[in-house]
Design a protein around this motif. Structure first.
Motif, PDB file in Angstrom:
ATOM      1  N   VAL A   2       2.617   6.936   1.776  1.00 38.29           N
ATOM      2  CA  VAL A   2       3.057   8.281   1.399  1.00 38.29           C
ATOM      3  C   VAL A   2       2.272   9.343   2.156  1.00 38.29           C
ATOM      4  O   VAL A   2       2.825  10.359   2.576  1.00 38.29           O
ATOM      5  CB  VAL A   2       2.931   8.488  -0.130  1.00 38.29           C
ATOM      6  CG1 VAL A   2       3.033   9.954  -0.506  1.00 38.29           C
ATOM      7  CG2 VAL A   2       3.991   7.702  -0.852  1.00 38.29           C
ATOM      8  N   ASP A   3       0.990   9.106   2.349  1.00 39.92           N
ATOM      9  CA  ASP A   3       0.154  10.085   3.060  1.00 39.92           C
ATOM     10  C   ASP A   3       0.617  10.306   4.496  1.00 39.92           C
ATOM     11  O   ASP A   3       0.357  11.350   5.079  1.00 39.92           O
ATOM     12  CB  ASP A   3      -1.311   9.631   3.061  1.00 39.92           C
ATOM     13  CG  ASP A   3      -1.946   9.719   1.687  1.00 39.92           C
ATOM     14  OD1 ASP A   3      -1.444  10.492   0.839  1.00 39.92           O
ATOM     15  OD2 ASP A   3      -2.939   9.007   1.453  1.00 39.92           O
ATOM     16  N   LEU A   4       1.279   9.328   5.062  1.00 38.58           N
ATOM     17  CA  LEU A   4       1.746   9.412   6.455  1.00 38.58           C
ATOM     18  C   LEU A   4       3.264   9.224   6.547  1.00 38.58           C
ATOM     19  O   LEU A   4       3.772   8.714   7.540  1.00 38.58           O
ATOM     20  CB  LEU A   4       1.044   8.343   7.296  1.00 38.58           C
ATOM     21  CG  LEU A   4      -0.464   8.487   7.417  1.00 38.58           C
ATOM     22  CD1 LEU A   4      -1.069   7.218   8.002  1.00 38.58           C
ATOM     23  CD2 LEU A   4      -0.808   9.694   8.258  1.00 38.58           C
ATOM     24  N   LEU A   5       3.983   9.642   5.529  1.00 34.67           N
ATOM     25  CA  LEU A   5       5.413   9.339   5.441  1.00 34.67           C
ATOM     26  C   LEU A   5       6.234   9.891   6.607  1.00 34.67           C
ATOM     27  O   LEU A   5       7.112   9.210   7.121  1.00 34.67           O
ATOM     28  CB  LEU A   5       5.975   9.843   4.105  1.00 34.67           C
ATOM     29  CG  LEU A   5       7.289   9.255   3.661  1.00 34.67           C
ATOM     30  CD1 LEU A   5       7.236   7.730   3.609  1.00 34.67           C
ATOM     31  CD2 LEU A   5       7.683   9.805   2.308  1.00 34.67           C
ATOM     32  N   VAL A   6       5.934  11.097   7.038  1.00 37.17           N
ATOM     33  CA  VAL A   6       6.681  11.677   8.166  1.00 37.17           C
ATOM     34  C   VAL A   6       6.457  10.842   9.425  1.00 37.17           C
ATOM     35  O   VAL A   6       7.408  10.509  10.138  1.00 37.17           O
ATOM     36  CB  VAL A   6       6.284  13.155   8.387  1.00 37.17           C
ATOM     37  CG1 VAL A   6       6.911  13.693   9.665  1.00 37.17           C
ATOM     38  CG2 VAL A   6       6.702  14.004   7.194  1.00 37.17           C
ATOM     39  N   GLU A   7       5.220  10.473   9.671  1.00 37.05           N
ATOM     40  CA  GLU A   7       4.904   9.664  10.853  1.00 37.05           C
ATOM     41  C   GLU A   7       5.514   8.269  10.744  1.00 37.05           C
ATOM     42  O   GLU A   7       6.022   7.731  11.733  1.00 37.05           O
ATOM     43  CB  GLU A   7       3.385   9.562  11.035  1.00 37.05           C
ATOM     44  CG  GLU A   7       2.713  10.864  11.401  1.00 37.05           C
ATOM     45  CD  GLU A   7       2.399  11.772  10.206  1.00 37.05           C
ATOM     46  OE1 GLU A   7       1.846  12.852  10.448  1.00 37.05           O
ATOM     47  OE2 GLU A   7       2.714  11.427   9.060  1.00 37.05           O
ATOM     48  N   VAL A   8       5.469   7.695   9.560  1.00 32.77           N
ATOM     49  CA  VAL A   8       6.069   6.371   9.338  1.00 32.77           C
ATOM     50  C   VAL A   8       7.573   6.436   9.606  1.00 32.77           C
ATOM     51  O   VAL A   8       8.139   5.557  10.255  1.00 32.77           O
ATOM     52  CB  VAL A   8       5.770   5.853   7.915  1.00 32.77           C
ATOM     53  CG1 VAL A   8       6.598   4.615   7.589  1.00 32.77           C
ATOM     54  CG2 VAL A   8       4.286   5.548   7.758  1.00 32.77           C
ATOM     55  N   MET A   9       8.224   7.496   9.143  1.00 30.39           N
ATOM     56  CA  MET A   9       9.669   7.632   9.383  1.00 30.39           C
ATOM     57  C   MET A   9       9.957   7.789  10.867  1.00 30.39           C
ATOM     58  O   MET A   9      10.942   7.249  11.364  1.00 30.39           O
ATOM     59  CB  MET A   9      10.229   8.810   8.596  1.00 30.39           C
ATOM     60  CG  MET A   9      11.736   8.941   8.747  1.00 30.39           C
ATOM     61  SD  MET A   9      12.663   7.439   8.293  1.00 30.39           S
ATOM     62  CE  MET A   9      12.677   7.604   6.539  1.00 30.39           C
ATOM     63  N   ASP A  10       9.107   8.486  11.596  1.00 39.48           N
ATOM     64  CA  ASP A  10       9.276   8.588  13.058  1.00 39.48           C
ATOM     65  C   ASP A  10       9.241   7.202  13.701  1.00 39.48           C
ATOM     66  O   ASP A  10      10.058   6.891  14.569  1.00 39.48           O
ATOM     67  CB  ASP A  10       8.175   9.450  13.682  1.00 39.48           C
ATOM     68  CG  ASP A  10       8.454  10.925  13.610  1.00 39.48           C
ATOM     69  OD1 ASP A  10       9.622  11.305  13.380  1.00 39.48           O
ATOM     70  OD2 ASP A  10       7.500  11.706  13.791  1.00 39.48           O
ATOM     71  N   ILE A  11       8.309   6.375  13.261  1.00 38.73           N
ATOM     72  CA  ILE A  11       8.200   5.018  13.809  1.00 38.73           C
ATOM     73  C   ILE A  11       9.435   4.202  13.450  1.00 38.73           C
ATOM     74  O   ILE A  11       9.993   3.504  14.302  1.00 38.73           O
ATOM     75  CB  ILE A  11       6.920   4.329  13.294  1.00 38.73           C
ATOM     76  CG1 ILE A  11       5.681   5.051  13.832  1.00 38.73           C
ATOM     77  CG2 ILE A  11       6.898   2.851  13.687  1.00 38.73           C
ATOM     78  CD1 ILE A  11       4.392   4.667  13.144  1.00 38.73           C
ATOM     79  N   ILE A  12       9.876   4.304  12.213  1.00 33.77           N
ATOM     80  CA  ILE A  12      11.070   3.561  11.776  1.00 33.77           C
ATOM     81  C   ILE A  12      12.276   3.969  12.603  1.00 33.77           C
ATOM     82  O   ILE A  12      13.035   3.123  13.086  1.00 33.77           O
ATOM     83  CB  ILE A  12      11.330   3.783  10.270  1.00 33.77           C
ATOM     84  CG1 ILE A  12      10.237   3.102   9.443  1.00 33.77           C
ATOM     85  CG2 ILE A  12      12.716   3.276   9.869  1.00 33.77           C
ATOM     86  CD1 ILE A  12      10.251   3.484   7.969  1.00 33.77           C
ATOM     87  N   MET A  13      12.449   5.269  12.808  1.00 33.12           N
ATOM     88  CA  MET A  13      13.620   5.735  13.561  1.00 33.12           C
ATOM     89  C   MET A  13      13.521   5.347  15.034  1.00 33.12           C
ATOM     90  O   MET A  13      14.538   5.169  15.694  1.00 33.12           O
ATOM     91  CB  MET A  13      13.796   7.253  13.395  1.00 33.12           C
ATOM     92  CG  MET A  13      14.194   7.640  11.981  1.00 33.12           C
ATOM     93  SD  MET A  13      15.542   6.648  11.272  1.00 33.12           S
ATOM     94  CE  MET A  13      16.872   6.986  12.407  1.00 33.12           C
ATOM     95  N   MET A  20       0.826  -1.215   0.000  1.00 28.42           N
ATOM     96  CA  MET A  20       0.000   0.000   0.000  1.00 28.42           C
ATOM     97  C   MET A  20       0.861   1.268   0.000  1.00 28.42           C
ATOM     98  O   MET A  20       0.720   2.130   0.876  1.00 28.42           O
ATOM     99  CB  MET A  20      -0.905  -0.011   1.232  1.00 28.42           C
ATOM    100  CG  MET A  20      -1.789  -1.233   1.326  1.00 28.42           C
ATOM    101  SD  MET A  20      -2.566  -1.472   2.949  1.00 28.42           S
ATOM    102  CE  MET A  20      -3.353   0.059   3.262  1.00 28.42           C
ATOM    103  N   PRO A  21       1.762   1.411  -0.973  1.00 28.10           N
ATOM    104  CA  PRO A  21       2.689   2.550  -0.933  1.00 28.10           C
ATOM    105  C   PRO A  21       2.000   3.916  -0.961  1.00 28.10           C
ATOM    106  O   PRO A  21       2.462   4.848  -0.301  1.00 28.10           O
ATOM    107  CB  PRO A  21       3.568   2.345  -2.163  1.00 28.10           C
ATOM    108  CG  PRO A  21       2.815   1.423  -3.044  1.00 28.10           C
ATOM    109  CD  PRO A  21       1.977   0.573  -2.138  1.00 28.10           C
ATOM    110  N   SER A  22       0.896   4.051  -1.667  1.00 30.01           N
ATOM    111  CA  SER A  22       0.229   5.362  -1.723  1.00 30.01           C
ATOM    112  C   SER A  22      -0.364   5.744  -0.366  1.00 30.01           C
ATOM    113  O   SER A  22      -0.431   6.927  -0.027  1.00 30.01           O
ATOM    114  CB  SER A  22      -0.835   5.387  -2.811  1.00 30.01           C
ATOM    115  OG  SER A  22      -1.827   4.431  -2.561  1.00 30.01           O
ATOM    116  N   ASP A  23      -0.785   4.764   0.412  1.00 29.19           N
ATOM    117  CA  ASP A  23      -1.283   5.051   1.755  1.00 29.19           C
ATOM    118  C   ASP A  23      -0.141   5.427   2.694  1.00 29.19           C
ATOM    119  O   ASP A  23      -0.303   6.283   3.568  1.00 29.19           O
ATOM    120  CB  ASP A  23      -2.039   3.850   2.321  1.00 29.19           C
ATOM    121  CG  ASP A  23      -3.341   3.590   1.579  1.00 29.19           C
ATOM    122  OD1 ASP A  23      -3.969   4.562   1.124  1.00 29.19           O
ATOM    123  OD2 ASP A  23      -3.721   2.416   1.455  1.00 29.19           O
TER     124      ASP A  23
END
Length: 97
Positions: free
Chosen positions: A40-51, A35-38
Motif C-alpha cells: 500500500v505504501d508504494l501502490l502507485v509504483e506497484v501499479m506502474d510495474i504491473i501495467m 505484505m499488503p501494508s507494505d
C-alpha cells in the motif's frame, strides 16, 4: 547522446525485463498476499510495474480484475471499463491515473 556500448547495455536490460514480466507479476502477487501494508505504501509504483508487465490491450479487453485480480483487493485501485482507465490512490492523498 548515448555511446554504442551504453545503448547496447540498455537494450540488454530492456530485453531482460521483458522476459521477466511473468516472474515480476508473480513476485508482486506474493508481496500483496504476504505484505499488503507494505505494498500500500508504494501502490502507485506497484501499479506502474504491473501495467508495464501486462499488455495494455489485454487489460482493455478483459479488465483489470481478470488480468491481475490481486491488485483489485485494494480499495484505492479502481478500473473504469468504459474509459479503460485505472485510478490509484496513494496514502498521501494523491491520485494517479
Amino acid at each position: 547522446m548515448q555511446s554504442q556500448g551504453s545503448q547496447s547495455q540498455q537494450n540488454v536490460h530492456t530485453t531482460t525485463l521483458a522476459r521477466a514480466k511473468t516472474e515480476i507479476l508473480r513476485v508482486i502477487e506474493i508481496l500483496i498476499e504476504k505484505m499488503p501494508s507494505d505494498v500500500v505504501d508504494l501502490l502507485v509504483e506497484v501499479m506502474d510495474i504491473i501495467m508495464y508487465c501486462i499488455e495494455g490491450s489485454l487489460v482493455k479487453k478483459k479488465g483489470l480484475q481478470e488480468c491481475f485480480p490481486s491488485i483489485c483487493k485494494f480499495y484505492m485501485v479502481g478500473y473504469c471499463e468504459r474509459s479503460h482507465r485505472i485510478a490509484v490512490g496513494a496514502r498521501q492523498g494523491s491520485v494517479a491515473l
